[in-house]
Design a protein around this motif. Structure first.
Motif, PDB file in Angstrom:
ATOM      1  N   ASN A 132      79.008 140.523  54.465  1.00 33.45           N
ATOM      2  CA  ASN A 132      78.481 139.069  53.998  1.00 33.45           C
ATOM      3  C   ASN A 132      79.529 138.543  52.935  1.00 33.45           C
ATOM      4  O   ASN A 132      80.057 139.405  52.171  1.00 33.45           O
ATOM      5  CB  ASN A 132      77.128 138.662  53.820  1.00 33.45           C
ATOM      6  CG  ASN A 132      76.843 139.350  52.511  1.00 33.45           C
ATOM      7  OD1 ASN A 132      77.163 140.332  52.001  1.00 33.45           O
ATOM      8  ND2 ASN A 132      75.908 138.706  51.619  1.00 33.45           N
ATOM      9  N   PRO A 168      74.840 134.315  51.261  1.00 34.80           N
ATOM     10  CA  PRO A 168      73.792 134.347  52.187  1.00 34.80           C
ATOM     11  C   PRO A 168      74.051 133.708  53.490  1.00 34.80           C
ATOM     12  O   PRO A 168      73.566 134.042  54.480  1.00 34.80           O
ATOM     13  CB  PRO A 168      72.722 133.867  51.527  1.00 34.80           C
ATOM     14  CG  PRO A 168      72.985 133.070  50.399  1.00 34.80           C
ATOM     15  CD  PRO A 168      74.483 133.793  50.076  1.00 34.80           C
ATOM     16  N   ASP A 169      75.222 132.661  53.490  1.00 36.13           N
ATOM     17  CA  ASP A 169      75.384 131.871  54.573  1.00 36.13           C
ATOM     18  C   ASP A 169      76.550 132.375  55.721  1.00 36.13           C
ATOM     19  O   ASP A 169      76.872 131.577  56.432  1.00 36.13           O
ATOM     20  CB  ASP A 169      75.410 130.446  54.286  1.00 36.13           C
ATOM     21  CG  ASP A 169      74.171 129.822  53.647  1.00 36.13           C
ATOM     22  OD1 ASP A 169      72.980 130.349  53.930  1.00 36.13           O
ATOM     23  OD2 ASP A 169      74.265 128.914  52.526  1.00 36.13           O
ATOM     24  N   THR A 170      77.234 133.200  55.187  1.00 36.26           N
ATOM     25  CA  THR A 170      78.677 133.685  55.625  1.00 36.26           C
ATOM     26  C   THR A 170      78.322 135.258  55.860  1.00 36.26           C
ATOM     27  O   THR A 170      78.431 135.869  54.828  1.00 36.26           O
ATOM     28  CB  THR A 170      79.741 133.593  54.913  1.00 36.26           C
ATOM     29  OG1 THR A 170      79.924 131.971  54.366  1.00 36.26           O
ATOM     30  CG2 THR A 170      80.962 133.787  55.675  1.00 36.26           C
ATOM     31  N   VAL A 171      77.812 135.443  57.311  1.00 37.28           N
ATOM     32  CA  VAL A 171      77.726 136.945  57.537  1.00 37.28           C
ATOM     33  C   VAL A 171      78.350 137.108  58.874  1.00 37.28           C
ATOM     34  O   VAL A 171      78.509 136.339  59.652  1.00 37.28           O
ATOM     35  CB  VAL A 171      76.396 137.146  57.694  1.00 37.28           C
ATOM     36  CG1 VAL A 171      75.737 138.573  58.223  1.00 37.28           C
ATOM     37  CG2 VAL A 171      75.214 136.617  56.580  1.00 37.28           C
ATOM     38  N   ASN A 216      79.617 139.390  62.528  1.00 34.30           N
ATOM     39  CA  ASN A 216      79.222 140.249  63.329  1.00 34.30           C
ATOM     40  C   ASN A 216      80.439 140.820  64.186  1.00 34.30           C
ATOM     41  O   ASN A 216      80.390 141.453  65.255  1.00 34.30           O
ATOM     42  CB  ASN A 216      78.379 139.642  64.529  1.00 34.30           C
ATOM     43  CG  ASN A 216      79.258 138.616  65.294  1.00 34.30           C
ATOM     44  OD1 ASN A 216      80.361 137.902  64.946  1.00 34.30           O
ATOM     45  ND2 ASN A 216      78.959 138.202  66.406  1.00 34.30           N
ATOM     46  N   TYR A 238      74.047 142.307  57.736  1.00 36.08           N
ATOM     47  CA  TYR A 238      74.709 143.065  56.169  1.00 36.08           C
ATOM     48  C   TYR A 238      74.000 143.624  55.658  1.00 36.08           C
ATOM     49  O   TYR A 238      72.512 143.637  56.220  1.00 36.08           O
ATOM     50  CB  TYR A 238      75.352 141.894  55.242  1.00 36.08           C
ATOM     51  CG  TYR A 238      74.132 140.881  54.895  1.00 36.08           C
ATOM     52  CD1 TYR A 238      73.733 140.984  53.647  1.00 36.08           C
ATOM     53  CD2 TYR A 238      73.805 139.960  55.754  1.00 36.08           C
ATOM     54  CE1 TYR A 238      72.891 139.848  53.052  1.00 36.08           C
ATOM     55  CE2 TYR A 238      72.920 138.982  55.311  1.00 36.08           C
ATOM     56  CZ  TYR A 238      72.430 139.062  53.880  1.00 36.08           C
ATOM     57  OH  TYR A 238      71.391 138.214  53.353  1.00 36.08           O
ATOM     58  N   ASN A 257      69.565 140.951  59.500  1.00 40.18           N
ATOM     59  CA  ASN A 257      69.941 140.062  60.654  1.00 40.18           C
ATOM     60  C   ASN A 257      69.885 138.840  60.274  1.00 40.18           C
ATOM     61  O   ASN A 257      68.846 138.131  60.206  1.00 40.18           O
ATOM     62  CB  ASN A 257      68.817 140.329  61.875  1.00 40.18           C
ATOM     63  CG  ASN A 257      69.164 139.512  63.313  1.00 40.18           C
ATOM     64  OD1 ASN A 257      69.885 138.397  63.008  1.00 40.18           O
ATOM     65  ND2 ASN A 257      68.720 139.817  64.183  1.00 40.18           N
ATOM     66  N   ARG A 258      71.162 137.998  60.380  1.00 42.83           N
ATOM     67  CA  ARG A 258      71.169 136.670  59.874  1.00 42.83           C
ATOM     68  C   ARG A 258      70.417 135.698  60.742  1.00 42.83           C
ATOM     69  O   ARG A 258      69.783 134.507  60.428  1.00 42.83           O
ATOM     70  CB  ARG A 258      72.582 136.305  59.376  1.00 42.83           C
ATOM     71  CG  ARG A 258      72.824 134.706  58.808  1.00 42.83           C
ATOM     72  CD  ARG A 258      73.867 134.079  59.127  1.00 42.83           C
ATOM     73  NE  ARG A 258      74.286 133.588  60.382  1.00 42.83           N
ATOM     74  CZ  ARG A 258      75.514 133.551  60.835  1.00 42.83           C
ATOM     75  NH1 ARG A 258      76.317 133.192  59.984  1.00 42.83           N
ATOM     76  NH2 ARG A 258      75.702 132.943  62.142  1.00 42.83           N
ATOM     77  N   ASP A 259      70.577 136.038  62.111  1.00 40.36           N
ATOM     78  CA  ASP A 259      70.105 134.988  63.034  1.00 40.36           C
ATOM     79  C   ASP A 259      68.628 134.966  62.784  1.00 40.36           C
ATOM     80  O   ASP A 259      68.028 133.855  63.341  1.00 40.36           O
ATOM     81  CB  ASP A 259      70.656 135.627  64.676  1.00 40.36           C
ATOM     82  CG  ASP A 259      72.047 135.319  64.665  1.00 40.36           C
ATOM     83  OD1 ASP A 259      72.755 134.405  63.874  1.00 40.36           O
ATOM     84  OD2 ASP A 259      72.481 135.829  65.771  1.00 40.36           O
ATOM     85  N   SER A 301      67.065 135.974  60.051  1.00 40.59           N
ATOM     86  CA  SER A 301      66.618 136.073  58.667  1.00 40.59           C
ATOM     87  C   SER A 301      65.604 137.046  58.322  1.00 40.59           C
ATOM     88  O   SER A 301      64.565 136.835  57.523  1.00 40.59           O
ATOM     89  CB  SER A 301      66.120 134.682  58.304  1.00 40.59           C
ATOM     90  OG  SER A 301      66.905 133.556  58.556  1.00 40.59           O
TER      91      SER A 301
END
Length: 420
Positions: free
Chosen positions: A307, A310-313, A315, A340, A359-361, A363
């Motif tokens: 990452n 927190p908003d740029t992760v 895959n 991340y 998992n960002r999707d 959260s």
């Protein structure tokens, strides 16, 4: 070749005997650079690791090990209260049986369990540094080891009685093992960041400073944590990493010569096909990384996820060829979600495993295990994978039965090679 084809024929015969029970099962197919989720065989969810981040993993040809980790969403069994939690655990996952096992000896595991540095040579697990809660207020500069070989009495984690010029307690470091020395690179106290290098002689257990930033240098990389490293036998390559405000780029890579004890900055080559960020991976930290040497002694490094805030992760997976510093984006199939604070390892056969992370999707933390081949392995490895695909309960047969069916002994051992 005749022996190999005979093995394949025997495997195919065993598979055909199971065609009725497996008639609705998807056919096995080898896939390069394709992440596939591994579903463990369990009867109770307590038989698998809790979702986590900040852990580390290592593996050999038979088993994968998961050490430590953190979650902010843990329900205390006694009180039922939702709380932050560090996992004083060492899990073992057997690739052939697809079963998890929590190893005993939890009382021997130190309390600094987030963002430790870990290295595993297939037999001995070495763990260094890490932090307890609250992050940074109790960090470690201690080295522990654990022997993970069948037939040896399992003692849990053993503290190394070290001397010499010990590094300061930190977390988020990276490790390199070479010629009897374990090198520790970078890390943070939670407030200050460094790229200093220390090493311990594993024969004498004595620490020494390798390179300390005292200022006045033509070039010294910025301090960082949660970076990854690669090593070619002479140079340590620092891949990404960051601080609480920035992540570092991957176009110009800080490189340390362990013989000359000098830093340099090397420019990498762009992927000529990939247009994203002009063919260079975007700056990142908290990614995972594996290194693999092929049959031509070429060293390839793979970075996965990570990452930049927190908003740029990410895959995605990128490959760096160390001899040319050429980047290539692997586009076959990305990870199923941006992640991340994950961790990765690779077997000597060339299969990469990825476990956990944020998992960002969704959260939230995950306990998913994925795998992907990064080389084309021997045909015997494909045969073994195919056999396990169609016969998931192969471990219920005795060793004698499997030997009588013609399965090579070294594959059979993978079914039963558990520590406990």
């Amino acid at each position: 070749m005749a022996l190999l084809m005979s093995f394949y024929a025997r495997m195919r015969n065993i598979q055909q005997k199971n065609e009725i029970s497996n008639k609705n099962k998807e056919n096995y197919a080898f896939k390069l650079y394709t992440f596939e989720r591994i579903f463990p065989i369990v009867s109770d969810q307590r038989e698998i690791p809790h979702p986590r981040s900040g852990h580390r993993i290592g593996c050999n040809s038979t088993n994968l090990y998961v050490y430590g980790g953190y979650t902010p969403q843990y329900v205390d069994p006694a009180s039922g209260i939702l709380m932050q939690h560090l996992f004083n655990e060492l899990w073992q996952f057997n690739f052939a049986t697809r079963k998890w096992m929590l190893l005993p000896g939890q009382e021997t595991i130190p309390p600094e369990l987030a963002s430790v540095a870990l290295i595993f040579d297939g037999k001995t697990l070495m763990v260094y540094g890490g932090t307890n809660l609250p992050f940074g207020e109790q960090s470690s500069n201690k080295l522990y080891f654990c022997v993970l070989t069948k037939g040896n009495f399992y003692h849990g984690m053993q503290l190394v009685d070290a001397s010499g010029s010990m590094p300061p307690p930190m977390y988020g470091q990276a490790l390199v093992y070479h010629n009897g020395y374990l090198y520790v690179i970078g890390g943070t106290t939670g407030y200050d960041y460094t790229c200093d290098i220390h090493r311990i002689n594993l024969s004498t257990m004595k620490w020494e400073d390798v390179f300390i930033d005292t200022g006045g240098l033509d070039y010294m990389p910025a301090g960082r944590y949660r970076h990854e490293v690669a090593f070619d036998g002479e140079h340590i390559y620092i891949l990404g990493g960051g601080t609480n405000v920035t992540a570092f780029d991957l176009e110009y890579i800080p490189t340390f010569n362990i013989n000359e004890k000098k830093w340099a900055k090397k420019q990498t080559k762009r992927d000529p096909i990939e247009r994203q960020n002009c063919g260079i991976p975007e700056p990142r930290m908290c990614h995972s990384c594996v290194q693999y040497k092929d049959e031509n002694n070429e060293i390839y490094v793979y970075i996965i996820g990570g990452n930049n805030g927190p908003d740029t992760v990410y895959n995605e997976m990128w490959r760096l060829q160390l001899s040319t510093l050429q980047w290539t984006k692997i586009t076959n199939k990305p990870l199923p979600f941006p992640v991340y604070f994950n961790s990765a390892c690779v077997t000597q056969e060339g299969k990469m495993y990825l476990f956990g992370g944020i998992n960002r999707d969704e959260s939230k933390r995950t306990n998913y295990l994925h795998s992907a081949w990064i080389v084309i392995p021997k045909l015997s490895e494909m045969c073994w994978e195919s056999l396990l695909h169609y016969n998931p309960n192969l471990c219920k047969s005795s060793k004698a039965e499997l030997l009588n069916q013609g399965i090579p002994a070294h594959f059979i051992e993978r079914l039963y090679d558990n520590i406990c």
